[in-house]
Design an enzyme around this catalytic site. Structure first.
Site, PDB file in Angstrom:
ATOM      1  CD  GLU A 141      -1.771  -2.243   1.790  1.00 48.97           C
ATOM      2  OE1 GLU A 141      -0.722  -2.364   2.448  1.00 48.97           O
ATOM      3  OE2 GLU A 141      -2.570  -3.172   1.611  1.00 48.97           O
ATOM      4  CE1 TYR A 153       7.583   1.116  -3.606  1.00 53.74           C
ATOM      5  CE2 TYR A 153       5.612   2.402  -3.246  1.00 53.74           C
ATOM      6  CZ  TYR A 153       6.816   1.912  -2.787  1.00 53.74           C
ATOM      7  OH  TYR A 153       7.256   2.213  -1.534  1.00 53.74           O
TER       8      TYR A 153
END
Length: 184
Positions: A141, A153
């Site tokens: 997350e 990411y």
């Protein structure tokens, strides 16, 4: 397994470095090594600097770092400042026992080291460790308002798969749930 610790990621460096092993390694991003209890004072100072509203407690980190290696991996990134080594970042991952999933629990890089590949090196080492343990997917997350980390990411092959509304206390910022398929 210990209780929920709260997963979050801080802004991390921008350059994408090759994935390195989770054992001690050196390279342009500094030195990565397993976190040990003696690191916790430096880790906690950085934790409070990067997460002033919701830092993990020293007790939480101490418990996490002492979990069996089959269920957790915590790494410290060090950088040389003159003749001294300093903590430049850290990261942690949970491996689902007997499973094929891993979760990035935390990843953080000191602002002085942003853009130097440390975040990417830490993430690469976690991904490599997950693959070496037979995991086929990695989850994390990230704060919706953290474009630097989200970009890292995405560059490392994660895709956004969902939103957790109001996930981060006390601000209530949403979390973007991301997943990386290790079989691709």
């Amino acid at each position: 397994m210990t209780g929920w610790r709260g997963k979050r990621t801080a802004a991390t460096g921008g350059a994408v470095a090759p994935a390195g092993p989770p054992s001690p390694a050196t390279g342009p991003a500094g030195r990565l090594r397993p976190m040990v209890p003696e690191d916790l004072a430096d880790i906690m100072a950085l934790e409070h600097k990067l997460f002033p509203d919701d830092p993990w407690s020293a007790e939480m980190f101490a418990e996490e770092v002492t979990q069996p290696p089959g269920s957790r991996l915590y790494l410290t990134a060090e950088a040389d400042v003159g003749a001294t080594r300093v903590t430049a970042g850290y990261a942690g991952m949970m491996f689902v026992p007997g499973g094929v999933q891993a979760d990035v629990l935390t990843i953080a890089v000191a602002p002085a080291y942003w853009g130097q590949g440390i975040g990417s090196a830490l993430l690469g080492a976690l991904i490599l460790a997950a693959g070496n343990r037979g995991c086929t997917e990695v989850f994390l997350e990230v704060r919706e308002d953290n474009p630097r980390a989200r970009g890292l990411y995405l560059r490392r092959g994660f895709e956004e798969i969902g939103v957790r509304r109001g996930y981060y206390p006390p601000s209530g910022v949403d979390a973007i749930v991301m997943r990386k398929d290790l079989l691709r």
